[in-house]
Scaffold this motif. Structure first.
Motif, PDB file in Angstrom:
ATOM      1  N   PRO A   1       0.812  -1.223   0.000  1.00  0.00           N
ATOM      2  CA  PRO A   1       0.000   0.000   0.000  1.00  0.00           C
ATOM      3  C   PRO A   1       0.845   1.272   0.000  1.00  0.00           C
ATOM      4  O   PRO A   1       0.425   2.287  -0.556  1.00  0.00           O
ATOM      5  CB  PRO A   1      -0.819  -0.125   1.292  1.00  0.00           C
ATOM      6  CG  PRO A   1      -0.857  -1.581   1.589  1.00  0.00           C
ATOM      7  CD  PRO A   1       0.459  -2.125   1.121  1.00  0.00           C
ATOM      8  N   GLU A   2       2.028   1.224   0.610  1.00  0.00           N
ATOM      9  CA  GLU A   2       2.898   2.397   0.637  1.00  0.00           C
ATOM     10  C   GLU A   2       3.435   2.715  -0.755  1.00  0.00           C
ATOM     11  O   GLU A   2       3.599   3.880  -1.124  1.00  0.00           O
ATOM     12  CB  GLU A   2       4.058   2.158   1.607  1.00  0.00           C
ATOM     13  CG  GLU A   2       3.633   2.006   3.058  1.00  0.00           C
ATOM     14  CD  GLU A   2       3.030   3.295   3.595  1.00  0.00           C
ATOM     15  OE1 GLU A   2       3.758   4.289   3.709  1.00  0.00           O
ATOM     16  OE2 GLU A   2       1.818   3.305   3.875  1.00  0.00           O
ATOM     17  N   GLU A   3       3.698   1.692  -1.542  1.00  0.00           N
ATOM     18  CA  GLU A   3       4.122   1.901  -2.922  1.00  0.00           C
ATOM     19  C   GLU A   3       2.962   2.375  -3.780  1.00  0.00           C
ATOM     20  O   GLU A   3       3.118   3.251  -4.651  1.00  0.00           O
ATOM     21  CB  GLU A   3       4.711   0.617  -3.505  1.00  0.00           C
ATOM     22  CG  GLU A   3       5.156   0.754  -4.964  1.00  0.00           C
ATOM     23  CD  GLU A   3       5.714  -0.531  -5.543  1.00  0.00           C
ATOM     24  OE1 GLU A   3       5.896  -0.575  -6.763  1.00  0.00           O
ATOM     25  OE2 GLU A   3       5.962  -1.483  -4.775  1.00  0.00           O
ATOM     26  N   VAL A   4       1.794   1.809  -3.550  1.00  0.00           N
ATOM     27  CA  VAL A   4       0.613   2.189  -4.329  1.00  0.00           C
ATOM     28  C   VAL A   4       0.284   3.665  -4.126  1.00  0.00           C
ATOM     29  O   VAL A   4      -0.079   4.366  -5.082  1.00  0.00           O
ATOM     30  CB  VAL A   4      -0.581   1.292  -3.944  1.00  0.00           C
ATOM     31  CG1 VAL A   4      -1.885   1.862  -4.486  1.00  0.00           C
ATOM     32  CG2 VAL A   4      -0.363  -0.119  -4.472  1.00  0.00           C
ATOM     33  N   ARG A   5       0.415   4.150  -2.899  1.00  0.00           N
ATOM     34  CA  ARG A   5       0.176   5.567  -2.613  1.00  0.00           C
ATOM     35  C   ARG A   5       1.052   6.453  -3.506  1.00  0.00           C
ATOM     36  O   ARG A   5       0.595   7.467  -4.038  1.00  0.00           O
ATOM     37  CB  ARG A   5       0.484   5.835  -1.131  1.00  0.00           C
ATOM     38  CG  ARG A   5       0.578   7.303  -0.741  1.00  0.00           C
ATOM     39  CD  ARG A   5      -0.785   7.925  -0.549  1.00  0.00           C
ATOM     40  NE  ARG A   5      -0.675   9.273  -0.055  1.00  0.00           N
ATOM     41  CZ  ARG A   5      -0.539  10.353  -0.826  1.00  0.00           C
ATOM     42  NH1 ARG A   5      -0.516  10.227  -2.143  1.00  0.00           N
ATOM     43  NH2 ARG A   5      -0.456  11.551  -0.298  1.00  0.00           N
ATOM     44  N   VAL A   6       2.297   6.052  -3.707  1.00  0.00           N
ATOM     45  CA  VAL A   6       3.213   6.824  -4.548  1.00  0.00           C
ATOM     46  C   VAL A   6       2.789   6.725  -6.016  1.00  0.00           C
ATOM     47  O   VAL A   6       2.745   7.733  -6.733  1.00  0.00           O
ATOM     48  CB  VAL A   6       4.658   6.337  -4.360  1.00  0.00           C
ATOM     49  CG1 VAL A   6       5.607   7.102  -5.278  1.00  0.00           C
ATOM     50  CG2 VAL A   6       5.090   6.500  -2.904  1.00  0.00           C
ATOM     51  N   SER A   7       2.477   5.531  -6.479  1.00  0.00           N
ATOM     52  CA  SER A   7       2.078   5.353  -7.876  1.00  0.00           C
ATOM     53  C   SER A   7       0.825   6.154  -8.209  1.00  0.00           C
ATOM     54  O   SER A   7       0.697   6.717  -9.306  1.00  0.00           O
ATOM     55  CB  SER A   7       1.857   3.865  -8.175  1.00  0.00           C
ATOM     56  OG  SER A   7       3.061   3.140  -8.045  1.00  0.00           O
ATOM     57  N   GLN A   8      -0.110   6.220  -7.275  1.00  0.00           N
ATOM     58  CA  GLN A   8      -1.324   7.009  -7.506  1.00  0.00           C
ATOM     59  C   GLN A   8      -1.000   8.493  -7.600  1.00  0.00           C
ATOM     60  O   GLN A   8      -1.599   9.218  -8.420  1.00  0.00           O
ATOM     61  CB  GLN A   8      -2.333   6.738  -6.391  1.00  0.00           C
ATOM     62  CG  GLN A   8      -2.933   5.342  -6.462  1.00  0.00           C
ATOM     63  CD  GLN A   8      -3.774   4.990  -5.244  1.00  0.00           C
ATOM     64  OE1 GLN A   8      -3.623   5.587  -4.177  1.00  0.00           O
ATOM     65  NE2 GLN A   8      -4.651   4.006  -5.384  1.00  0.00           N
ATOM     66  N   ALA A   9      -0.063   8.964  -6.790  1.00  0.00           N
ATOM     67  CA  ALA A   9       0.369  10.365  -6.887  1.00  0.00           C
ATOM     68  C   ALA A   9       1.019  10.635  -8.238  1.00  0.00           C
ATOM     69  O   ALA A   9       0.839  11.703  -8.835  1.00  0.00           O
ATOM     70  CB  ALA A   9       1.343  10.698  -5.747  1.00  0.00           C
ATOM     71  N   VAL A  10       1.778   9.670  -8.734  1.00  0.00           N
ATOM     72  CA  VAL A  10       2.437   9.798 -10.036  1.00  0.00           C
ATOM     73  C   VAL A  10       1.411   9.940 -11.149  1.00  0.00           C
ATOM     74  O   VAL A  10       1.527  10.794 -12.036  1.00  0.00           O
ATOM     75  CB  VAL A  10       3.328   8.568 -10.292  1.00  0.00           C
ATOM     76  CG1 VAL A  10       3.810   8.553 -11.726  1.00  0.00           C
ATOM     77  CG2 VAL A  10       4.502   8.559  -9.338  1.00  0.00           C
ATOM     78  N   ILE A  11       0.403   9.090 -11.133  1.00  0.00           N
ATOM     79  CA  ILE A  11      -0.633   9.136 -12.170  1.00  0.00           C
ATOM     80  C   ILE A  11      -1.327  10.492 -12.172  1.00  0.00           C
ATOM     81  O   ILE A  11      -1.594  11.074 -13.223  1.00  0.00           O
ATOM     82  CB  ILE A  11      -1.638   7.981 -11.960  1.00  0.00           C
ATOM     83  CG1 ILE A  11      -0.944   6.637 -12.228  1.00  0.00           C
ATOM     84  CG2 ILE A  11      -2.869   8.146 -12.851  1.00  0.00           C
ATOM     85  CD1 ILE A  11      -1.742   5.427 -11.781  1.00  0.00           C
ATOM     86  N   LYS A  12      -1.591  11.008 -11.002  1.00  0.00           N
ATOM     87  CA  LYS A  12      -2.219  12.326 -10.873  1.00  0.00           C
ATOM     88  C   LYS A  12      -1.327  13.437 -11.405  1.00  0.00           C
ATOM     89  O   LYS A  12      -1.816  14.444 -11.939  1.00  0.00           O
ATOM     90  CB  LYS A  12      -2.561  12.579  -9.402  1.00  0.00           C
ATOM     91  CG  LYS A  12      -3.258  13.894  -9.120  1.00  0.00           C
ATOM     92  CD  LYS A  12      -3.546  14.038  -7.631  1.00  0.00           C
ATOM     93  CE  LYS A  12      -4.186  15.384  -7.307  1.00  0.00           C
ATOM     94  NZ  LYS A  12      -4.422  15.541  -5.843  1.00  0.00           N
ATOM     95  N   ALA A  13      -0.003  13.248 -11.280  1.00  0.00           N
ATOM     96  CA  ALA A  13       0.946  14.303 -11.639  1.00  0.00           C
ATOM     97  C   ALA A  13       1.407  14.246 -13.090  1.00  0.00           C
ATOM     98  O   ALA A  13       2.248  15.048 -13.495  1.00  0.00           O
ATOM     99  CB  ALA A  13       2.175  14.222 -10.715  1.00  0.00           C
ATOM    100  N   ALA A  14       0.884  13.319 -13.889  1.00  0.00           N
ATOM    101  CA  ALA A  14       1.367  13.128 -15.264  1.00  0.00           C
ATOM    102  C   ALA A  14       0.318  13.539 -16.292  1.00  0.00           C
ATOM    103  O   ALA A  14      -0.881  13.338 -16.092  1.00  0.00           O
ATOM    104  CB  ALA A  14       1.744  11.673 -15.476  1.00  0.00           C
ATOM    105  N   ARG A  15       0.799  14.116 -17.376  1.00  0.00           N
ATOM    106  CA  ARG A  15      -0.095  14.460 -18.483  1.00  0.00           C
ATOM    107  C   ARG A  15      -0.475  13.232 -19.301  1.00  0.00           C
ATOM    108  O   ARG A  15      -1.549  13.189 -19.904  1.00  0.00           O
ATOM    109  CB  ARG A  15       0.579  15.502 -19.376  1.00  0.00           C
ATOM    110  CG  ARG A  15       0.850  16.826 -18.676  1.00  0.00           C
ATOM    111  CD  ARG A  15       1.481  17.849 -19.600  1.00  0.00           C
ATOM    112  NE  ARG A  15       1.658  19.125 -18.910  1.00  0.00           N
ATOM    113  CZ  ARG A  15       2.760  19.468 -18.253  1.00  0.00           C
ATOM    114  NH1 ARG A  15       3.794  18.621 -18.199  1.00  0.00           N
ATOM    115  NH2 ARG A  15       2.840  20.632 -17.634  1.00  0.00           N
ATOM    116  N   SER A  16       0.419  12.242 -19.347  1.00  0.00           N
ATOM    117  CA  SER A  16       0.169  11.015 -20.104  1.00  0.00           C
ATOM    118  C   SER A  16       0.773   9.846 -19.342  1.00  0.00           C
ATOM    119  O   SER A  16       1.910   9.929 -18.868  1.00  0.00           O
ATOM    120  CB  SER A  16       0.798  11.116 -21.504  1.00  0.00           C
ATOM    121  OG  SER A  16       0.549   9.945 -22.256  1.00  0.00           O
TER     122      SER A  16
END
Length: 252
Positions: free
Chosen positions: A186-201
């Motif tokens: 879950p700690e890694e998933v939290r980061v990946s979700q932030a990444v998706i939010k921060a990316a244009r594509s």
């Protein structure tokens, strides 16, 4: 010992010891290593085992296999996927690479690119890209996961929230046939979700073995990906869903 007995033996050893090695099993059963390797391929095709270098492990459920074994798993396919994903990234772009052996392969494939700004929570990716003098590398600080060099947790996610990158290249541990992208931590998933939010594509990179694995934590849906780079998809229904979601499938 017939085929079904060998299969039962291999499955039982993997369940009891965490993995089964082809050479050890061949010696124990008094058969050729090639016979055991064929048995392992059949068990993996049935989803009962998952191949690693030299043998197999039980299919993933709530815990991931070791980093070294993950690096060896489907190595050639990962390299093809990495080259195809890298071809999507132009020079002078900003991007994020998350934790995973496939994203590390993408980092290698970016070697010829110029003037990139790469944000990552993967120390292995940072070390790979350090050899490219025209690439700026930003490491998102967090709690170090020593098993694979990942930086996870709220500190890493907060750091990522400060950025807006052109591309996010996302690796994953498993993909459900409904299109859910899954992981274990879950700690890694939290980061990946932030990444998706921060990316244009967003670009998902994953080989077809991820369709036969299970993991308990949802990262996102393929509907949130603009591209999915893989070797093959095991479900015609999921191909149709990707078309409905405008998620472009790129075969490597």
């Amino acid at each position: 010992m017939d085929t079904s007995q060998r299969h039962s033996y291999l499955h039982d050893v993997a369940a009891r010891e965490g993995k089964v090695l082809a050479t050890n099993a061949a010696e124990a059963l008094g058969v050729a290593v090639q016979t055991i390797r064929r048995d392992i391929r059949q068990l993996c095709a049935a989803g009962l085992l998952e191949r690693i270098h030299g043998g197999a492990v039980p299919p993933s459920g709530v815990s991931n296999i070791g980093y070294g074994d993950r690096r060896a798993l489907n190595r050639e396919v990962k390299l093809r996927i990495a080259r195809r994903a890298a071809s999507l990234i132009p020079d002078n772009a900003s991007l994020f690479l998350n934790i995973g052996t496939t994203t590390e392969a993408v980092a290698h494939a970016l070697h010829g690119h110029r003037n990139l700004m790469v944000l990552t929570n993967n120390l292995n990716v940072a070390n790979i890209l350090a050899n490219n003098p025209t690439c700026d590398v930003v490491v998102a600080g967090g709690s170090l996961r020593r098993a694979d060099g990942g930086l996870v947790g709220d500190l890493a996610a907060i750091a990522i929230d400060r950025f807006k990158v052109d591309f996010a290249i996302i690796g994953t541990s498993a993909i459900d046939l409904s299109g859910d992208i899954l992981d274990f931590d879950p700690e890694e998933v939290r980061v990946s979700q932030a990444v998706i939010k921060a990316a244009r594509s967003c670009v998902l990179v994953a080989d077809s073995s991820k369709f036969t694995r299970k993991a308990p934590v949802k990262i996102a849906s393929l509907a949130q990906m603009q591209h999915f780079v893989t070797d093959r998809i095991l479900s015609e229904a999921l191909i149709n869903k990707c078309a409905d979601w405008n998620t472009r499938i790129l075969r490597a």
